[in-house]
Design a protein around this motif. Structure first.
Motif, PDB file in Angstrom:
ATOM      1  N   SER A  32      19.997  23.630  35.136  1.00 20.20           N
ATOM      2  CA  SER A  32      19.761  23.820  36.111  1.00 20.20           C
ATOM      3  C   SER A  32      19.826  23.145  37.349  1.00 20.20           C
ATOM      4  N   LEU A  34      17.244  22.526  40.928  1.00 22.01           N
ATOM      5  CA  LEU A  34      16.246  22.583  41.213  1.00 22.01           C
ATOM      6  C   LEU A  34      16.420  22.719  42.935  1.00 22.01           C
ATOM      7  N   THR A  58      21.331  25.559  41.793  1.00 19.49           N
ATOM      8  CA  THR A  58      21.557  27.307  41.233  1.00 19.49           C
ATOM      9  C   THR A  58      20.450  27.921  41.170  1.00 19.49           C
ATOM     10  N   HIS A  59      19.270  27.379  41.724  1.00 18.47           N
ATOM     11  CA  HIS A  59      18.284  27.515  42.734  1.00 18.47           C
ATOM     12  C   HIS A  59      17.719  27.297  44.106  1.00 18.47           C
ATOM     13  N   LEU A  93      20.460  31.703  43.011  1.00 16.43           N
ATOM     14  CA  LEU A  93      18.523  32.636  43.138  1.00 16.43           C
ATOM     15  C   LEU A  93      17.911  31.941  44.435  1.00 16.43           C
ATOM     16  N   ASN A  95      14.933  32.036  46.861  1.00 14.81           N
ATOM     17  CA  ASN A  95      13.459  32.067  46.742  1.00 14.81           C
ATOM     18  C   ASN A  95      13.391  32.083  48.008  1.00 14.81           C
TER      19      ASN A  95
END
Length: 257
Positions: A32, A34, A58-59, A93, A95
């Motif tokens: 991942s 971030l 990825t995030h 993803l 957030n």
């Protein structure tokens, strides 16, 4: 393991060196990548480091709706959707606080693009609590004093921890969220209490928060133009209060975690 500061600047462009892009930093953990905040210039800094920006991040974790923290997210939305014509991409993803989700969806509606965001992104509107908990890392968040739904984040992985303020006024909530963090990435918009304006931090505030929270290392970001030339003074102020290591962040700086 290292984190990378992509943007360490204030909301107003500064002609002073070092030149700073707007807010954003990232870290790779396992499979991942971030990314925390995505202000103007962050995408180009990531590209300049050789990263395939359509595979990493990825995030994404956004702190609040101010454009110096999320404007590149709009370009990323369009660019990644267009890239799906060339190759299959996994969903990112994203957030965000509720206000940022509203901005994303409304901007996309105004653009009248043919692509469906939900095919390329998984957008999660978040408040306090656990954002994600995987086998490799955990991200938690708390509301913080700045805008109505501003967030601070804590990242835990292996035996390490990072807390990130985004923009904030003095708020000891971050001390609890980031208790004993190995690294605290904190905004430092102004060089002293006298010059402080609005819901932001100065070195005295940062020193007190670091002392209460037990932060081991403080990395300064969101550095305002008035701070230029006063970096050593700012470091000394924080160290005198908190007795911790202090680093003045610069764009593309890599920091060992």
């Amino acid at each position: 393991m290292q984190l990378t500061l992509y943007g360490t600047g204030f909301c107003a462009p500064s002609p002073n060196k070092p030149l700073r892009s707007y807010s954003g930093w990232g870290i790779e953990i396992g499979d991942s990548y971030l990314l925390f905040d995505m202000g103007g210039g962050v995408l180009h800094k990531m590209l300049s480091s050789g990263m395939d920006i359509f595979v990493k991040p990825t995030h994404i974790f956004i702190t609040h709706h101010h454009i110096d923290h999320n404007v590149d997210l709009i370009q990323f939305m369009q660019g990644r959707c267009v890239e799906t014509r060339n190759r299959k991409l996994e969903k990112v993803l994203v957030n965000v606080p509720p206000s940022v989700q509203d901005i994303m969806l409304n901007v996309w509606k105004l653009y009248k693009e043919d692509f469906k965001l939900e095919d390329v992104f998984s957008i999660q509107s978040i408040n306090d609590g656990t954002v994600i908990a995987s086998s490799d890392f955990k991200v938690t968040t708390s509301r913080i004093k700045h805008t109505a739904d501003s967030l601070a984040y804590r990242l835990d992985f292996s035996d390490k921890s990072i807390v990130y303020s985004g923009d904030m006024g003095y708020d000891e909530t971050i001390c609890e969220l980031g208790r004993n963090a190995d690294i605290a990435i904190l905004e430092c918009s102004f060089p002293d209490k006298k010059s402080l304006i609005g819901n932001h931090l100065c070195p005295e505030d940062i020193g007190n928060l670091a002392k209460i929270g037990g932060f081991k290392k403080v990395v300064l970001t969101h550095i305002g133009p008035q701070c230029v030339g006063r970096e050593e003074e700012m470091i000394a102020t924080i160290k005198n209060i908190a007795n911790c290591e202090v680093i003045v962040g610069e764009d593309m700086m890599r920091i060992e975690v």
